[in-house]
Write an enzyme that holds these catalytic residues in place. Structure first.
Site, mmCIF file in Angstrom:
data_model
loop_
_atom_site.group_PDB
_atom_site.id
_atom_site.type_symbol
_atom_site.label_atom_id
_atom_site.label_comp_id
_atom_site.label_asym_id
_atom_site.label_seq_id
_atom_site.Cartn_x
_atom_site.Cartn_y
_atom_site.Cartn_z
ATOM 1 N N TRP A 325 0.637 -1.266 -0.297
ATOM 2 C CA TRP A 325 0.134 0.208 -0.481
ATOM 3 C C TRP A 325 0.737 0.907 -0.154
ATOM 4 O O TRP A 325 0.248 2.770 -0.747
ATOM 5 C CB TRP A 325 -0.816 -0.017 1.280
ATOM 6 C CG TRP A 325 -1.664 0.888 1.298
ATOM 7 C CD1 TRP A 325 -3.208 1.216 0.988
ATOM 8 C CD2 TRP A 325 -1.430 2.575 2.288
ATOM 9 N NE1 TRP A 325 -3.293 2.568 0.983
ATOM 10 C CE2 TRP A 325 -2.500 3.210 1.579
ATOM 11 C CE3 TRP A 325 -0.428 2.816 2.874
ATOM 12 C CZ2 TRP A 325 -2.840 4.796 2.395
ATOM 13 C CZ3 TRP A 325 -0.345 4.190 3.465
ATOM 14 C CH2 TRP A 325 -2.072 4.706 3.704
ATOM 15 N N HIS A 326 2.141 1.367 0.813
ATOM 16 C CA HIS A 326 2.473 2.407 0.737
ATOM 17 C C HIS A 326 3.497 2.825 -0.384
ATOM 18 O O HIS A 326 4.036 3.469 -0.564
ATOM 19 C CB HIS A 326 3.539 2.238 1.860
ATOM 20 C CG HIS A 326 3.347 2.684 3.214
ATOM 21 N ND1 HIS A 326 2.547 1.601 4.385
ATOM 22 C CD2 HIS A 326 2.920 3.598 4.450
ATOM 23 C CE1 HIS A 326 1.891 1.487 5.274
ATOM 24 N NE2 HIS A 326 2.367 3.341 4.513
ATOM 25 N N GLY A 327 4.040 0.984 -1.597
ATOM 26 C CA GLY A 327 4.763 1.870 -2.231
ATOM 27 C C GLY A 327 4.852 0.593 -3.528
ATOM 28 O O GLY A 327 4.975 -0.638 -3.071
ATOM 29 N N PHE A 476 1.186 8.173 -1.689
ATOM 30 C CA PHE A 476 1.436 6.933 -1.045
ATOM 31 C C PHE A 476 0.239 6.998 -0.812
ATOM 32 O O PHE A 476 -0.590 6.317 -1.415
ATOM 33 C CB PHE A 476 1.869 6.478 0.404
ATOM 34 C CG PHE A 476 2.958 6.364 0.467
ATOM 35 C CD1 PHE A 476 3.916 6.078 0.073
ATOM 36 C CD2 PHE A 476 3.446 7.068 1.637
ATOM 37 C CE1 PHE A 476 5.444 5.866 0.252
ATOM 38 C CE2 PHE A 476 4.535 7.144 2.194
ATOM 39 C CZ PHE A 476 5.858 6.171 0.720
#
Length: 476
Positions: A325-327, A476
């Site tokens: 989800w963050h990258g 993000f």
């Protein structure tokens, strides 16, 4: 549009005045707030307002179809299809190139030629992860029967409301929608708390986060091999403080801005670096995301209801997804895997302690301090992979901690040490310190409050750098 800019200051003054003037006419207020929020989002790139509008339409239509379905199977189909479309939108913008590159690399390893998928450069819209997650939770909650679909106008305000739009916090329908439907009273706005949140957020972002980024974090992470072990160590600690100051600073500003408009957002940080375990860390860090992953990933996977082995798998799967989800990078997968493994290990130890009827861990000062030290350093190890642009950079930085001692360390200055100590030490202050400061500020005459705010802004602008870098979580 960035919060700590003149553009936003002018924008917010206009929105603040118009919002309170339009309170007696709720429909007009809602149309105005949607328009203002779209202007806020369009300031970065006006093309993506159509993406925001599309996600709003898809999720609202899906929620309506889910709610009106006449059978459980039809409800499940409508909900599943809507969530799939929303995830498809997120996947296209955030993960397509990552998938294409990895498929292409794998294809070449086995002797293939050419491209499996075209390598398209897709621009990542600011905040897409946040508003798609809010849209997904809304549709799923309608399916679960915990909420009913809102009107199109109310839902448009809910999803686009500019304080949370680009970097959270992730606000649930049950937390925000009742406030949208209620007329607010300007006399009941907690101005003292709002001013404290905005000023503290600006100080964390503009002064602490920016200073550490420029003075030690960015130079060391850009070329770890050229720096000493001491610089590598304090760059890691510096990034831990930088990302906390950056994201907690943004959240404070967002909550304060929403409060000035009469809205209460959930808390997103609770002194995370005082945690005594990784599990506690995730109860204190980015709490709205932690709860989202728990309620919409971990529990649907089975949570801890299907035995120990399945619990470990569910914890790992949840944190791997949290990392992605963050990258779209394997370094983020590694970061999620580290936290997933730690959570599974802590769960195993707790189960073993319970099974063997062992006493609770000691809570004397030495044991508490040791647990906090170990947890903080484990979190910092994860931050290395989170911040590094590649595994090579992360491993090079960690290698410097072994071979780079007894070298000169010009980047480890008193300013860097004070900034790191402040960023960690402020989390150990008693909870009532901030409350007492806010209460004292609220009791001051209006002219004294104005002078105090002006002095705070002067200090922040003096200590801060020229220009303001975007918030870390914008990407993000």
């Amino acid at each position: 549009m960035l919060f700590p800019t003149t553009d936003f200051a002018i924008f917010f003054v206009i929105v603040f005045l118009a919002s309170w003037l339009l309170q007696p006419t709720p429909v007009r207020w809602k149309f105005f707030m949607i328009a203002a929020s779209y202007v806020f989002y369009a300031w970065w790139d006006w093309h993506f307002i159509f993406l925001l509008a599309g996600c709003t339409a898809v999720s609202q239509l899906g929620a309506q179809l889910t709610y009106r379905a006449r059978s459980e199977a039809a409800m499940r189909w409508a909900m599943g299809f809507t969530v799939a479309v929303l995830l498809g939108i997120l996947f296209w913008f955030k993960y397509y190139l990552f998938l294409a590159l990895n498929l292409d690399n794998g294809y070449h390893i086995v002797g293939g030629h050419g491209l499996v998928l075209p390598l398209l450069q897709v621009t990542l819209p600011v905040g897409i992860s946040f508003f798609t997650f809010m849209a997904i939770s809304y549709v799923v909650d309608v399916y679960r029967g915990t909420v009913v679909p809102a009107s199109w106008l109310d839902y448009g305000v809910y999803l686009s409301f500019f304080p949370h739009l680009v970097a959270g916090p992730i606000v649930r329908e049950a937390e925000l929608m009742p406030q949208i439907r209620t007329r607010r009273d300007p006399r009941k706005v907690d101005f003292g708390r709002a001013a404290w949140l905005v000023l503290s957020g600006l100080f964390l972002k503009v002064v602490i986060s920016s200073y550490l980024a420029t003075q030690i974090v960015d130079p060391v992470f850009a070329n770890p091999g050229q720096h000493s072990a001491l610089e590598a160590l304090f760059a890691i600690y510096g990034y831990a403080v930088q990302i906390f100051s950056d994201f907690a600073g943004y959240t404070n500003i967002a909550i304060g801005v929403a409060l000035l408009l009469g809205f209460e957002f959930p808390q997103n940080f609770d002194s995370p670096y005082t945690s005594q375990s990784v599990q506690e860390f995730w109860r204190r860090w980015h709490m709205t995301l932690s709860r989202w992953l728990r309620d919409y990933v971990y529990i649907p996977l089975g949570g801890n209801r299907k035995g120990s082995r399945r619990t470990y798998i569910n914890l790992m799967a949840t944190m791997l997804l949290g990392g992605l989800w963050h990258g779209a990078s394997w370094t983020f997968v590694m970061w999620g895997g580290l936290h997933g493994g730690a959570l599974a290990w802590e769960h195993h130890r707790a189960e073993r302690r319970k099974r063997l009827a062992l006493p609770d861990p000691p809570h004397d000062f030495a044991h508490v301090a040791l647990r906090r030290f170990v947890t903080f350093n484990f979190v910092c190890l994860g931050w290395v992979f989170f911040r590094a642009g590649s595994f090579a950079t992360a491993l090079s930085l960690l290698l410097r901690l072994i071979v780079g001692w007894f070298q000169s360390s010009p980047l480890v200055t008193w300013g860097v040490l004070v900034a790191i100590a402040f960023g960690i030490g402020v989390q150990y202050l008693p909870d009532d310190v901030g409350f007492r400061v806010q209460s004292m500020f609220s009791r001051m005459p209006a002219w004294v409050q104005g002078v105090a705010i002006g002095a705070g802004l002067f200090v922040i602008s003096t200590l801060g750098p020229q220009g303001v870098a975007p918030f870390i979580y914008f990407r993000f």
